[in-house]
Design a protein around this motif. Structure first.
Motif, PDB file in Angstrom:
ATOM      1  N   UNK A  88       0.812  -1.218   0.000  1.00  0.00           N
ATOM      2  CA  UNK A  88       0.000   0.000   0.000  1.00  0.00           C
ATOM      3  C   UNK A  88       0.843   1.266   0.000  1.00  0.00           C
ATOM      4  N   UNK A  89       2.054   1.191   0.501  1.00  0.00           N
ATOM      5  CA  UNK A  89       2.947   2.352   0.486  1.00  0.00           C
ATOM      6  C   UNK A  89       3.385   2.675  -0.937  1.00  0.00           C
ATOM      7  N   UNK A  90       3.612   1.652  -1.746  1.00  0.00           N
ATOM      8  CA  UNK A  90       4.118   1.855  -3.112  1.00  0.00           C
ATOM      9  C   UNK A  90       3.783   0.622  -3.954  1.00  0.00           C
ATOM     10  N   UNK A  91       2.547   0.534  -4.443  1.00  0.00           N
ATOM     11  CA  UNK A  91       2.131  -0.663  -5.174  1.00  0.00           C
ATOM     12  C   UNK A  91       3.029  -1.008  -6.360  1.00  0.00           C
ATOM     13  N   UNK A  92       3.422  -0.018  -7.141  1.00  0.00           N
ATOM     14  CA  UNK A  92       4.262  -0.301  -8.307  1.00  0.00           C
ATOM     15  C   UNK A  92       5.694  -0.657  -7.902  1.00  0.00           C
ATOM     16  N   UNK A  93       6.157  -0.102  -6.815  1.00  0.00           N
ATOM     17  CA  UNK A  93       7.486  -0.431  -6.328  1.00  0.00           C
ATOM     18  C   UNK A  93       7.553  -1.838  -5.766  1.00  0.00           C
ATOM     19  N   UNK A  94       6.489  -2.258  -5.102  1.00  0.00           N
ATOM     20  CA  UNK A  94       6.457  -3.594  -4.493  1.00  0.00           C
ATOM     21  C   UNK A  94       6.248  -4.678  -5.547  1.00  0.00           C
ATOM     22  N   UNK A  95       5.323  -4.436  -6.476  1.00  0.00           N
ATOM     23  CA  UNK A  95       5.042  -5.407  -7.536  1.00  0.00           C
ATOM     24  C   UNK A  95       5.046  -4.647  -8.859  1.00  0.00           C
ATOM     25  N   UNK A  96       6.221  -4.533  -9.435  1.00  0.00           N
ATOM     26  CA  UNK A  96       6.367  -3.796 -10.694  1.00  0.00           C
ATOM     27  C   UNK A  96       5.538  -4.459 -11.789  1.00  0.00           C
ATOM     28  N   UNK A  97       4.727  -3.631 -12.464  1.00  0.00           N
ATOM     29  CA  UNK A  97       3.906  -4.141 -13.555  1.00  0.00           C
ATOM     30  C   UNK A  97       2.534  -4.608 -13.130  1.00  0.00           C
ATOM     31  N   UNK A  98       2.154  -4.401 -11.859  1.00  0.00           N
ATOM     32  CA  UNK A  98       0.792  -4.770 -11.473  1.00  0.00           C
ATOM     33  C   UNK A  98      -0.176  -3.780 -12.116  1.00  0.00           C
ATOM     34  N   UNK A  99      -1.429  -4.150 -12.193  1.00  0.00           N
ATOM     35  CA  UNK A  99      -2.423  -3.333 -12.898  1.00  0.00           C
ATOM     36  C   UNK A  99      -3.132  -2.313 -12.017  1.00  0.00           C
ATOM     37  N   UNK A 100      -2.766  -2.214 -10.762  1.00  0.00           N
ATOM     38  CA  UNK A 100      -3.484  -1.304  -9.872  1.00  0.00           C
ATOM     39  C   UNK A 100      -3.029   0.138 -10.105  1.00  0.00           C
ATOM     40  N   UNK A 101      -3.924   0.991 -10.642  1.00  0.00           N
ATOM     41  CA  UNK A 101      -3.554   2.383 -10.921  1.00  0.00           C
ATOM     42  C   UNK A 101      -3.686   3.253  -9.676  1.00  0.00           C
ATOM     43  N   UNK A 102      -2.786   3.056  -8.744  1.00  0.00           N
ATOM     44  CA  UNK A 102      -2.867   3.737  -7.445  1.00  0.00           C
ATOM     45  C   UNK A 102      -1.460   4.088  -7.010  1.00  0.00           C
ATOM     46  N   UNK A 103      -1.264   5.337  -6.602  1.00  0.00           N
ATOM     47  CA  UNK A 103       0.070   5.799  -6.228  1.00  0.00           C
ATOM     48  C   UNK A 103       0.534   5.307  -4.867  1.00  0.00           C
ATOM     49  N   UNK A 104      -0.386   4.891  -4.024  1.00  0.00           N
ATOM     50  CA  UNK A 104      -0.017   4.413  -2.702  1.00  0.00           C
ATOM     51  C   UNK A 104      -0.443   5.359  -1.599  1.00  0.00           C
ATOM     52  N   UNK A 105      -0.234   4.934  -0.383  1.00  0.00           N
ATOM     53  CA  UNK A 105      -0.587   5.702   0.815  1.00  0.00           C
ATOM     54  C   UNK A 105       0.705   5.979   1.564  1.00  0.00           C
ATOM     55  N   UNK A 106       1.150   7.221   1.507  1.00  0.00           N
ATOM     56  CA  UNK A 106       2.426   7.591   2.117  1.00  0.00           C
ATOM     57  C   UNK A 106       2.384   7.578   3.643  1.00  0.00           C
ATOM     58  N   UNK A 107       1.255   7.964   4.221  1.00  0.00           N
ATOM     59  CA  UNK A 107       1.141   8.096   5.674  1.00  0.00           C
ATOM     60  C   UNK A 107       1.032   6.720   6.335  1.00  0.00           C
ATOM     61  N   UNK A 108       2.023   6.381   7.158  1.00  0.00           N
ATOM     62  CA  UNK A 108       2.055   5.067   7.810  1.00  0.00           C
ATOM     63  C   UNK A 108       0.845   4.848   8.719  1.00  0.00           C
ATOM     64  N   UNK A 109       0.414   5.881   9.422  1.00  0.00           N
ATOM     65  CA  UNK A 109      -0.749   5.731  10.307  1.00  0.00           C
ATOM     66  C   UNK A 109      -2.002   5.381   9.494  1.00  0.00           C
ATOM     67  N   UNK A 110      -2.154   5.996   8.329  1.00  0.00           N
ATOM     68  CA  UNK A 110      -3.292   5.673   7.467  1.00  0.00           C
ATOM     69  C   UNK A 110      -3.177   4.243   6.936  1.00  0.00           C
ATOM     70  N   UNK A 111      -1.965   3.828   6.551  1.00  0.00           N
ATOM     71  CA  UNK A 111      -1.772   2.443   6.089  1.00  0.00           C
ATOM     72  C   UNK A 111      -2.088   1.457   7.204  1.00  0.00           C
ATOM     73  N   UNK A 112      -1.597   1.736   8.406  1.00  0.00           N
ATOM     74  CA  UNK A 112      -1.860   0.850   9.542  1.00  0.00           C
ATOM     75  C   UNK A 112      -3.361   0.757   9.817  1.00  0.00           C
ATOM     76  N   UNK A 113      -4.036   1.889   9.734  1.00  0.00           N
ATOM     77  CA  UNK A 113      -5.484   1.909   9.956  1.00  0.00           C
ATOM     78  C   UNK A 113      -6.200   1.108   8.871  1.00  0.00           C
ATOM     79  N   UNK A 114      -5.770   1.260   7.635  1.00  0.00           N
ATOM     80  CA  UNK A 114      -6.384   0.520   6.538  1.00  0.00           C
ATOM     81  C   UNK A 114      -6.149  -0.979   6.701  1.00  0.00           C
ATOM     82  N   UNK A 115      -4.949  -1.364   7.064  1.00  0.00           N
ATOM     83  CA  UNK A 115      -4.650  -2.789   7.284  1.00  0.00           C
ATOM     84  C   UNK A 115      -5.530  -3.337   8.410  1.00  0.00           C
TER      85      UNK A 115
END
Length: 122
Positions: A88-115
């Motif tokens: 969620x922090x960097x979808x394209x960085x984690x899985x290069x070439x995935x189809x999810x058109x999303x830049x990611x969630x930079x804020x760790x607290x927001x990512x933790x809350x989403x998880x």
């Protein structure tokens, strides 16, 4: 009397920690609103994104009814809290070439809350 005061202090000190996951999950529901357009309300999935209900513990690219990218199929990821946060922090960085058109969630607290929210989707 002293033992009662110590016990009360311990309970008060523990109370905010016990309340944190509920607040975290509540914030996660708000953060999830940006995911719902593609992954559906309550994570049921759409033509644009796979179901996220039950995603924690599931192998990437394994939900029925969705056409995954070759990159996601090859990723070998099993979605736990750490893998979800990293993705969620960097979808394209984690899985290069995935189809999810999303830049990611930079804020760790927001990512933790989403998880935390995703962990509650069944």
């Amino acid at each position: 009397m002293r033992a009662v005061l110590i016990a009360a202090a311990c309970l008060l000190a523990a109370a905010p920690a016990a309340a944190a996951p509920v607040a975290n999950e509540s914030r996660g529901a708000e953060v999830y609103e940006s995911c719902a357009a593609c992954h559906g309300d309550k994570g049921v999935g759409t033509d644009s994104g796979p179901a996220l209900a039950g995603v924690v513990g599931r192998k990437a690219a394994s939900a029925d009814g969705f056409r995954y990218s070759p990159a996601m199929k090859r990723s070998g990821i099993t979605w736990d809290a750490a893998a979800l946060s990293e993705f969620l922090a960097d979808p394209q960085g984690k899985v290069k070439g995935n189809r999810m058109p999303f830049d990611g969630i930079a804020d760790k607290a927001d990512r933790d809350a989403l998880v935390a929210y995703l962990q509650g989707l069944e």
